[in-house]
Design a protein around this motif. Structure first.
Motif, PDB file in Angstrom:
ATOM      1  N   LEU A 167      10.094  54.999  59.409  1.00 56.87           N
ATOM      2  CA  LEU A 167      10.857  54.833  58.175  1.00 56.87           C
ATOM      3  C   LEU A 167      11.434  56.158  57.675  1.00 56.87           C
ATOM      4  N   ASP A 168      12.612  56.088  57.128  1.00 62.29           N
ATOM      5  CA  ASP A 168      13.229  57.237  56.463  1.00 62.29           C
ATOM      6  C   ASP A 168      12.783  57.218  54.999  1.00 62.29           C
ATOM      7  N   PRO A 169      11.923  58.150  54.592  1.00 63.17           N
ATOM      8  CA  PRO A 169      11.406  58.123  53.224  1.00 63.17           C
ATOM      9  C   PRO A 169      12.364  58.707  52.190  1.00 63.17           C
ATOM     10  N   SER A 170      13.520  59.187  52.656  1.00 64.06           N
ATOM     11  CA  SER A 170      14.473  59.758  51.701  1.00 64.06           C
ATOM     12  C   SER A 170      15.318  58.689  51.024  1.00 64.06           C
ATOM     13  N   VAL A 171      15.146  57.412  51.414  1.00 65.06           N
ATOM     14  CA  VAL A 171      15.852  56.318  50.737  1.00 65.06           C
ATOM     15  C   VAL A 171      15.370  56.252  49.286  1.00 65.06           C
ATOM     16  N   THR A 172      16.285  56.291  48.356  1.00 61.99           N
ATOM     17  CA  THR A 172      15.917  56.234  46.937  1.00 61.99           C
ATOM     18  C   THR A 172      16.203  54.882  46.307  1.00 61.99           C
ATOM     19  N   ASP A 173      17.042  54.076  46.961  1.00 63.88           N
ATOM     20  CA  ASP A 173      17.401  52.766  46.431  1.00 63.88           C
ATOM     21  C   ASP A 173      17.430  51.787  47.605  1.00 63.88           C
ATOM     22  N   GLU A 174      16.490  50.835  47.632  1.00 63.70           N
ATOM     23  CA  GLU A 174      16.398  49.914  48.759  1.00 63.70           C
ATOM     24  C   GLU A 174      17.632  49.032  48.893  1.00 63.70           C
ATOM     25  N   ALA A 175      18.424  48.920  47.865  1.00 64.12           N
ATOM     26  CA  ALA A 175      19.647  48.117  47.922  1.00 64.12           C
ATOM     27  C   ALA A 175      20.844  48.932  48.402  1.00 64.12           C
ATOM     28  N   PHE A 235       6.442  70.273  55.219  1.00 63.71           N
ATOM     29  CA  PHE A 235       7.439  69.206  55.183  1.00 63.71           C
ATOM     30  C   PHE A 235       6.909  67.968  55.902  1.00 63.71           C
ATOM     31  N   GLN A 236       6.268  68.160  57.043  1.00 62.61           N
ATOM     32  CA  GLN A 236       5.731  67.023  57.786  1.00 62.61           C
ATOM     33  C   GLN A 236       4.717  66.239  56.954  1.00 62.61           C
ATOM     34  N   ALA A 237       3.831  66.937  56.267  1.00 59.70           N
ATOM     35  CA  ALA A 237       2.812  66.263  55.457  1.00 59.70           C
ATOM     36  C   ALA A 237       3.451  65.492  54.312  1.00 59.70           C
ATOM     37  N   ALA A 238       4.409  66.117  53.624  1.00 57.23           N
ATOM     38  CA  ALA A 238       5.083  65.447  52.514  1.00 57.23           C
ATOM     39  C   ALA A 238       5.874  64.244  53.012  1.00 57.23           C
ATOM     40  N   TYR A 239       6.484  64.388  54.170  1.00 53.76           N
ATOM     41  CA  TYR A 239       7.299  63.331  54.760  1.00 53.76           C
ATOM     42  C   TYR A 239       6.441  62.118  55.109  1.00 53.76           C
ATOM     43  N   ARG A 240       5.315  62.355  55.789  1.00 52.83           N
ATOM     44  CA  ARG A 240       4.436  61.253  56.172  1.00 52.83           C
ATOM     45  C   ARG A 240       3.882  60.542  54.938  1.00 52.83           C
ATOM     46  N   ALA A 241       3.524  61.290  53.927  1.00 55.87           N
ATOM     47  CA  ALA A 241       3.017  60.665  52.695  1.00 55.87           C
ATOM     48  C   ALA A 241       4.098  59.822  52.038  1.00 55.87           C
ATOM     49  N   ALA A 242       5.342  60.311  52.064  1.00 54.47           N
ATOM     50  CA  ALA A 242       6.449  59.574  51.455  1.00 54.47           C
ATOM     51  C   ALA A 242       6.795  58.319  52.266  1.00 54.47           C
ATOM     52  N   GLN A 243       6.632  58.371  53.579  1.00 51.64           N
ATOM     53  CA  GLN A 243       6.852  57.171  54.400  1.00 51.64           C
ATOM     54  C   GLN A 243       5.861  56.072  54.004  1.00 51.64           C
ATOM     55  N   LEU A 244       4.597  56.428  53.882  1.00 55.08           N
ATOM     56  CA  LEU A 244       3.588  55.450  53.496  1.00 55.08           C
ATOM     57  C   LEU A 244       3.863  54.921  52.095  1.00 55.08           C
ATOM     58  N   ALA A 245       4.270  55.797  51.204  1.00 58.97           N
ATOM     59  CA  ALA A 245       4.571  55.375  49.835  1.00 58.97           C
ATOM     60  C   ALA A 245       5.735  54.389  49.820  1.00 58.97           C
ATOM     61  N   ARG A 246       6.739  54.613  50.672  1.00 57.52           N
ATOM     62  CA  ARG A 246       7.869  53.675  50.728  1.00 57.52           C
ATOM     63  C   ARG A 246       7.400  52.310  51.213  1.00 57.52           C
ATOM     64  N   THR A 281      15.540  45.976  55.038  1.00 57.98           N
ATOM     65  CA  THR A 281      14.884  47.281  54.967  1.00 57.98           C
ATOM     66  C   THR A 281      15.721  48.238  55.806  1.00 57.98           C
ATOM     67  N   TYR A 282      16.400  49.143  55.140  1.00 59.62           N
ATOM     68  CA  TYR A 282      17.343  50.030  55.814  1.00 59.62           C
ATOM     69  C   TYR A 282      16.666  51.299  56.338  1.00 59.62           C
ATOM     70  N   ARG A 283      17.302  51.893  57.327  1.00 61.18           N
ATOM     71  CA  ARG A 283      16.991  53.240  57.832  1.00 61.18           C
ATOM     72  C   ARG A 283      15.577  53.342  58.395  1.00 61.18           C
ATOM     73  N   SER A 284      15.437  52.866  59.623  1.00 62.60           N
ATOM     74  CA  SER A 284      14.128  52.875  60.273  1.00 62.60           C
ATOM     75  C   SER A 284      14.162  53.559  61.639  1.00 62.60           C
ATOM     76  N   TRP A 285      14.992  54.608  61.756  1.00 60.24           N
ATOM     77  CA  TRP A 285      14.992  55.445  62.955  1.00 60.24           C
ATOM     78  C   TRP A 285      14.866  56.900  62.503  1.00 60.24           C
ATOM     79  N   ALA A 286      13.700  57.234  61.967  1.00 63.99           N
ATOM     80  CA  ALA A 286      13.583  58.568  61.366  1.00 63.99           C
ATOM     81  C   ALA A 286      12.202  59.188  61.561  1.00 63.99           C
ATOM     82  N   ASP A 287      11.541  58.839  62.655  1.00 63.94           N
ATOM     83  CA  ASP A 287      10.299  59.535  62.989  1.00 63.94           C
ATOM     84  C   ASP A 287      10.658  60.982  63.314  1.00 63.94           C
TER      85      ASP A 287
END
Length: 371
Positions: free
Chosen positions: A167-175, A199-210, A237-243
């Motif tokens: 998941l791309d956790p930078s999505v701010t609006d699911e619509a 950055f990796q730690a923050a990114y992984r946490a944000a993916q789970l939060a999304r 669910t948009y943007r799912s090529w962001a590992d």
């Protein structure tokens, strides 16, 4: 090697009718050595990919084994997936092997996403634990016929796990598929690659939060629909090529091609219209994709698998990583378990001879156990 006989198998489902046009809900192809009825056979199934003509089927049939490439009614129909229904329909295939094909030993082969699905099947067969979606489903999965061997092939640790990792956790609006938080944007050069540990730690946490936010929303929407005209609804669910591993090959180095995912360039794929979990119903999200709600995660099921088990990883895989294979191997409950790392891409199309090497490994492993 022996010639291969192929037989179409179309069977009823305990939970869905035959289509008006004639198609059976459960369908597949049974491969076997011509003129022989093997006592050991493989069954392979996936959440939504058509496995009827699985690439290993002919290779293993030529080595003396039966191979049922099996599909539930969710092949190509991922948006409506329900785990309990799929397990019941895998059970239809397993019973056919034992009762109609004369098979004495069944090998549950979980390839790619099928790894966690076939683990869930065996787990339910030996210690019922999957939450049914209704009374008929509860009855249909109450007494599944277990397998005798388990093979995990280029498999990830589960549908919610792999989606969350991608998941791309930078999505701010699911619509809005173009919405972005620059601080988490994996394709902003200011963030990398290389991606530092912070950055990796923050990114992984944000993916789970999304993932959790979508689950919370799905649960609220289902509650709001109760008693109304609609029992469910579709959403995207948009943007799912962001590992990050797709972008930065220094994270979990392997022989995979750098800067690639299964759909090619990950940035282009991430903003495209094809991806896992891109369309779901509310119930399907909770059944398949929600980290908190889904039973499509391998770990709890692996802990109930005491069968002899083989785990095979493709070193050149662009979406499944060595840590996934090692986690699956460690999570299995049986003492007889092996882990093998082979050169190859996700489907062993490359290098030349990769599928023959894989088939020799599987056949040799089974043969060493009298199968």
């Amino acid at each position: 090697m022996a010639d291969v006989s192929r037989e179409f198998v179309g069977l009823e489902s305990p939970l869905a009718p035959r289509a008006g046009a004639g198609g059976h809900p459960c369908q597949g192809l049974y491969h076997r050595p011509a003129g022989a009825w093997p006592r050991t056979a493989v069954i392979a199934c996936h959440y939504n990919v058509d496995f009827a003509e699985h690439y290993l089927a002919e290779h293993l049939a030529r080595r003396g084994y039966g191979f049922l490439g099996w599909n539930t009614r969710f092949r190509g129909n991922e948006a409506y997936f329900l785990l309990d229904h799929a397990l019941a329909e895998i059970g239809v295939g397993v019973r056919w092997l034992r009762e109609r094909a004369g098979v004495e030993r069944v090998v549950l082969l979980g390839n790619s996403g099928g790894g966690s699905l076939m683990a869930a099947y065996q787990s339910q067969a030996v210690a019922p634990n999957v939450t049914p979606s209704g009374d008929r489903a509860a009855e249909a999965i109450a007494e599944l016929a277990p397998g005798d061997f388990y093979v995990s092939l280029a498999a990830h640790p589960g549908r919610p796990d792999v989606l969350t990792a991608w998941l791309d956790p930078s999505v701010t609006d699911e619509a809005d598929p173009l919405s972005v938080d620059p601080a988490l944007d994996p394709y902003d050069p200011a963030n990398g690659p290389p991606f530092d540990a912070g950055f990796q730690a923050a990114y992984r946490a944000a993916q789970l939060a999304r993932n959790h936010r979508i689950t919370d929303w799905a649960e609220r929407r289902l509650a709001a629909l109760r008693g109304g005209r609609a029992a469910d609804r579709l959403f995207h669910t948009y943007r799912s090529w962001a590992d990050l591993r797709m972008i930065d090959p220094a994270i979990e180095p392997s022989s995979r091609p750098p800067g690639r995912c299964y759909a090619g360039d990950p940035k282009a794929a991430n903003y495209g219209v094809f991806g896992i979990g891109m369309q779901s119903t509310l119930r399907t999200w909770l059944s398949m994709w929600g980290m908190r709600t889904s039973q499509c995660r391998a770990a709890p099921h692996l802990a109930r698998i005491t069968l002899p088990a083989l785990v095979v990883h493709a070193n050149g895989d662009s979406g499944v990583y060595e840590s996934d294979a090692r986690g699956i191997h460690a999570g299995l409950a049986g003492e007889d378990r092996e882990l093998h790392l082979l050169e190859g891409d996700h489907y062993f199309r490359r290098p030349a001879g990769a599928r023959e090497e894989l088939a020799d490994l599987v056949a040799g492993w089974l043969g060493a156990r009298g199968a």
